[in-house]
Design a protein around this motif. Structure first.
Motif, short mmCIF file in Angstrom:
data_model
loop_
_atom_site.label_atom_id
_atom_site.label_comp_id
_atom_site.label_asym_id
_atom_site.label_seq_id
_atom_site.Cartn_x
_atom_site.Cartn_y
_atom_site.Cartn_z
N PRO A 49 -68.24 -79.74 14.69
CA PRO A 49 -69.11 -78.94 13.82
C PRO A 49 -69.71 -77.73 14.52
O PRO A 49 -70.18 -76.80 13.85
N ASP A 50 -69.69 -77.73 15.85
CA ASP A 50 -70.22 -76.58 16.60
C ASP A 50 -69.10 -75.77 17.26
O ASP A 50 -69.31 -75.10 18.28
N ALA A 51 -67.91 -75.81 16.68
CA ALA A 51 -66.78 -75.04 17.22
C ALA A 51 -67.11 -73.55 17.24
O ALA A 51 -67.88 -73.06 16.42
N ASP A 52 -66.52 -72.84 18.19
CA ASP A 52 -66.77 -71.40 18.32
C ASP A 52 -66.20 -70.63 17.13
O ASP A 52 -66.76 -69.60 16.73
N VAL A 53 -65.09 -71.07 16.62
CA VAL A 53 -64.51 -70.45 15.42
C VAL A 53 -63.92 -71.54 14.55
O VAL A 53 -63.26 -72.46 15.04
N LYS A 54 -64.19 -71.45 13.25
CA LYS A 54 -63.66 -72.41 12.28
C LYS A 54 -62.80 -71.66 11.27
O LYS A 54 -63.25 -70.68 10.68
N ILE A 55 -61.60 -72.16 11.08
CA ILE A 55 -60.65 -71.52 10.17
C ILE A 55 -60.17 -72.56 9.15
O ILE A 55 -59.82 -73.69 9.53
N PHE A 56 -60.16 -72.17 7.89
CA PHE A 56 -59.54 -73.02 6.87
C PHE A 56 -58.25 -72.34 6.47
O PHE A 56 -58.25 -71.31 5.80
N MET A 57 -57.14 -72.91 6.93
CA MET A 57 -55.82 -72.32 6.72
C MET A 57 -55.15 -72.95 5.51
O MET A 57 -55.05 -74.18 5.41
N THR A 58 -54.71 -72.12 4.61
CA THR A 58 -54.08 -72.65 3.40
C THR A 58 -52.89 -71.79 3.01
O THR A 58 -52.56 -70.80 3.66
N ALA A 59 -52.21 -72.21 1.94
CA ALA A 59 -51.09 -71.47 1.36
C ALA A 59 -50.83 -72.15 0.01
O ALA A 59 -51.33 -73.25 -0.24
N SER A 60 -50.06 -71.51 -0.84
CA SER A 60 -49.77 -72.12 -2.14
C SER A 60 -49.02 -73.44 -1.94
O SER A 60 -48.33 -73.62 -0.92
N ALA A 61 -49.15 -74.35 -2.90
CA ALA A 61 -48.48 -75.65 -2.79
C ALA A 61 -46.97 -75.47 -2.69
O ALA A 61 -46.30 -76.17 -1.91
N GLU A 62 -46.42 -74.52 -3.44
CA GLU A 62 -44.98 -74.29 -3.41
C GLU A 62 -44.53 -73.78 -2.05
O GLU A 62 -43.50 -74.20 -1.52
N CYS A 63 -45.32 -72.90 -1.48
CA CYS A 63 -45.00 -72.36 -0.15
C CYS A 63 -45.07 -73.46 0.91
O CYS A 63 -44.18 -73.58 1.76
N ARG A 64 -46.10 -74.27 0.82
CA ARG A 64 -46.26 -75.35 1.80
C ARG A 64 -45.15 -76.39 1.68
O ARG A 64 -44.64 -76.90 2.68
N ALA A 65 -44.78 -76.71 0.45
CA ALA A 65 -43.71 -77.69 0.23
C ALA A 65 -42.39 -77.15 0.76
O ALA A 65 -41.58 -77.90 1.35
N ARG A 66 -42.13 -75.85 0.55
CA ARG A 66 -40.88 -75.26 1.04
C ARG A 66 -40.83 -75.31 2.57
O ARG A 66 -39.79 -75.61 3.16
N ARG A 67 -41.95 -75.02 3.21
CA ARG A 67 -41.99 -75.06 4.68
C ARG A 67 -41.73 -76.48 5.18
O ARG A 67 -40.97 -76.68 6.13
N ARG A 68 -42.37 -77.46 4.56
CA ARG A 68 -42.19 -78.85 4.98
C ARG A 68 -40.76 -79.30 4.71
O ARG A 68 -40.15 -80.00 5.53
N TYR A 69 -40.20 -78.89 3.57
CA TYR A 69 -38.82 -79.25 3.22
C TYR A 69 -37.85 -78.68 4.27
O TYR A 69 -36.96 -79.39 4.75
N ASP A 70 -38.02 -77.41 4.61
CA ASP A 70 -37.14 -76.78 5.60
C ASP A 70 -37.26 -77.47 6.96
O ASP A 70 -36.26 -77.65 7.67
N GLU A 71 -38.49 -77.84 7.31
CA GLU A 71 -38.72 -78.52 8.58
C GLU A 71 -38.00 -79.87 8.62
O GLU A 71 -37.35 -80.23 9.61
#
Length: 223
Positions: free
Chosen positions: A135-157
């Motif tokens: 909770p006290d991290a120097d930088v916090k990032i919430f990384m996201t992408a569309s569900a279709e984009c994420r599914a395509r990346r996981r599928y390719d992997e």
């Protein structure tokens, strides 16, 4: 030291980006998802349904998880054995999502994650890093992408690893896991109030890595 927390849904590229950032910055990468996947694999091997909170909690007494870094790569050992890609299947994604909703499992892994961050400059990715683990991290990032984009990346992997999968199934499981992670009672997957949103849908892998490094450098924290 610098501590970077990256949260976000499955398939957003958190792990691959965080790993590349760690290599470029010379810091330790902590794949927290691998810890939950390892618990999921253990639960499966025990013949326990991952939603059976009582039995899962009881089984933890027979589990030892250790983390080692070899040539900069994290290896997770379950009772002394590294199961490699066996924890990376779509089935283990669902197991990880289920067991991560169990308070006993989160408590079991919490100290392991915090201890690594106390001793090293780290970049850590998961679902609740910025809200619970760091909770006290120097930088916090919430990384996201569309569900279709994420599914395509996981599928390719998965296809690259020789898995026999269908994109439609990966997308369905992605949406199901998103729902489960966002609605669980314990540490739901959501952005910390002070997290920076990074949508990687239009970004290449290299652009995503550069964006995280740029955000980290803005903090002024030293590695």
């Amino acid at each position: 030291m610098i501590r970077i927390a990256i949260d976000g849904p499955g398939g957003a590229g958190k792990s691959s980006v965080a790993r590349a950032v760690a290599a470029k910055m010379g810091i330790v990468y902590v794949d927290t998802g691998a810890l939950y996947r390892t618990v999921g694999l253990y639960v499966k091997q025990c013949g326990i349904e991952p939603t059976d909170r009582e039995r899962v909690a009881e089984a933890l007494s027979g589990l030892t998880i250790t983390v080692a870094y070899e040539n900069g790569t994290q290896h997770v050992y379950m009772n002394g054995k590294d199961h490699g890609d066996a924890i990376r299947t779509p089935e283990m994604s669902m197991y990880a999502s289920a067991v991560s909703a169990i308070p006993a499992v989160r408590a079991f892994l919490l100290e392991t994650q915090k201890e690594i961050a106390r001793q090293n400059s780290v970049i850590m990715d998961g679902r609740d890093i910025g809200t619970v683990i760091l909770p006290d991290a120097d930088v916090k990032i919430f990384m996201t992408a569309s569900a279709e984009c994420r599914a395509r990346r996981r599928y390719d992997e998965l296809c690259a690893k020789g898995a026999d999968v269908r994109y439609e199934d990966v997308l369905r499981e992605m949406n199901e896991r998103d729902h489960n992670d966002a609605n669980r009672e314990i540490a739901p997957a959501k952005a910390a109030g002070d997290a920076i949103l990074l949508d990687t849908t239009p970004l290449s892998f290299e652009e995503s890595v550069d964006a995280v490094i740029a955000l980290a450098m803005q903090t002024g924290a030293e590695v």
